[in-house]
Structure formats: structure tokens, C-alpha cells
Design a protein around this motif. Sequence first.
Motif: not given
Length: 326
Positions: A6-13, A107-108
Motif C-alpha cells: 500500500p502507498s504510505p502517502i495514500m494511507r496517510r491521506r 503515488l504509483e
Amino acid sequence: MPPAAPSPIMRRRRLGVELRRLREVAGLTGDQVIERIGWASASKLSRLENGRSRPDPDDVAVLLDVYGADRAQREELLGIAQEAGDIRGWLRNYPVMTQQQRSFAELESGCAEIREYNPVLVPGLLQTPSYTSLRIASARQVDEEAGDPEAEEDVDTEVRARAARQALLTRTADAPRYTAVLEEAALGGRAGPPEVLREQLVQLCELATLPNITLHVLPRDTQIGHLYLPPTAFSVYRFADPLDPETLAIEGGFTDVMSTEANTLNRYKVVFEWLRTAALSESDTLSWLIEATGRLPGAVRASTVAYGSATAPTQRRRSSGRLTER
């Protein structure tokens, strides 16, 4: 390559959106939450809700207690918090990664679909090492002229980091659906010497035959919509988890902008459809790429390049304000 972590940045958002929603359902303001918990900094909650900081699962657990989250919500959000903070675990999927490449790699990762347009460059996920090296080295010259400090990573490291990102397109498990619109100008002589362009064009031909990759070349004189001119490169990311918000990345050369705002995203999605509709079809694009390879100095005849029985691109004409094929 294994399935994407899982994308860490998307998990944070995603975590931030859920925490804000639970706080609002509980009828609490940010100041009230800070006062109840006793955090020293009022900005700590704001950074968590906006996905700008790596979450501590203990802090998330405290917030969930205050908001009265049920067991299912706690398990889900604490799991997301763990994934959002596990940068090292996520990086294990990449043989090499640099800070410059990380924001796009995050992101990817976990994407189900990527759509990209670039008016002057081949998108990073499609670049050959030679093309990438030339692009990075030429940008470094601007940094030097502007008096900026030297980059932390050398060009070769950055090239290998970009190659690590590209592996997601050809992995055997859950490779994303990828569609790109390439301007004809991005594949012209200004981009590099013939040997670099030839290698890049051959790679595009090979990628265009993959089932999850769709490429469209946009000829330089083709009308887009009602004489619309796209002002910048952009990418739209849709994630495997439908609750992770679609994300827009606008590439500005020396600065990038990212947004999940729905109205902005919808505008760029409309523009992408205009671009895709105006551009050559998949089969005509492959023909165009093969012929462009053959036109370069020292190249073999286009007909000897083995990419299947591609035919010459069909001509296009205007009809009632719409571009049609014949």
C-alpha cells in the motif's frame, strides 16, 4: 515483482479523512480534542487529519478512544496507521530509491490505473535509462546556473531509482492499467541524439504491446476539443482501494503540485479524454512509433522491426467539429 505494498502517502491521506470524519461525527472541534488529550501542539492533529505527518499508532488509538470508535473501525484504522508509517517496509519493494523519486513512487504504489499526459517529455514510467540520464543531467545544469546546491544523489542513482519505479508496469501480479498521451514533439530531435531517441522509440513499441499499457501519440497539428491547448503535464491516479481518493499530480518541471480536490480532478479527467480522443488510436500509434524509429539516421528499415503487422497511420479529417478516422 510481488504485488505492490500500500502507498504510505495514500494511507496517510485516507487515515486523515477518516479521523476528521469521526471527530465531526463526535461533534468535537480540533481545539476540544487537543484539550482532552493534552497534546502540546495544536498543529499535531491538523497534520494527522491532512495526511502531512507519519502517524504514531498510539496517537491514533487515543483519538479513536476520544471519538468512541467501534471495534471494526479501530481495527481498520489502526491497520491503516501501521501501513502509513511503515516506510521501511514499503521501500523493501524497491532495489534503490531516492528522495526525488519517492513522492511519485508512493503515488504509483497500489494504483489500479494511471493516466498521464506530457507535452514535451516521455513520461518517467516509460523512459529508457539513456533518456532518463539525459533528462536528469540537463536539469542539473539549470540548478548549477541558478546557484542551487548540488543534488544529494548522482545521476546514475537517480536513473536506477526511476527504473525501480518502472517495474510496476511489468510485474506479474496486479500491474496497473496505464494509459499515456504523448505529444509528437516529445519524440522529436530536441529530446536527444538519434541513438537515444531510437532506443526510446523501440522501448515504446515494446511497451505498447503489453495488455495493461495503452499509448497514444498526438500529432502536432491535431485539434483538441474546440482549439483547447493543455498548459502542462499531468497524471491522474486511481487506487486499488476504492476508498483511497483519486489523486492528481501536475508536473511543473521544478515544482510539482498534487491534489485530491474533486472539481480540479474532474477538469483534468475531461481534458485527458479530449487528448485521448484527438490522438492516434493504439494501432496507429504503434505504426507511428515504428515509422519514426525507421526515419532516424542509421536506423534499419521500419518494415524490418518486428512488432507485428502494424499498418500506416490513417489520416484524420475534421467533421462537424469532431476528429474522425477513416
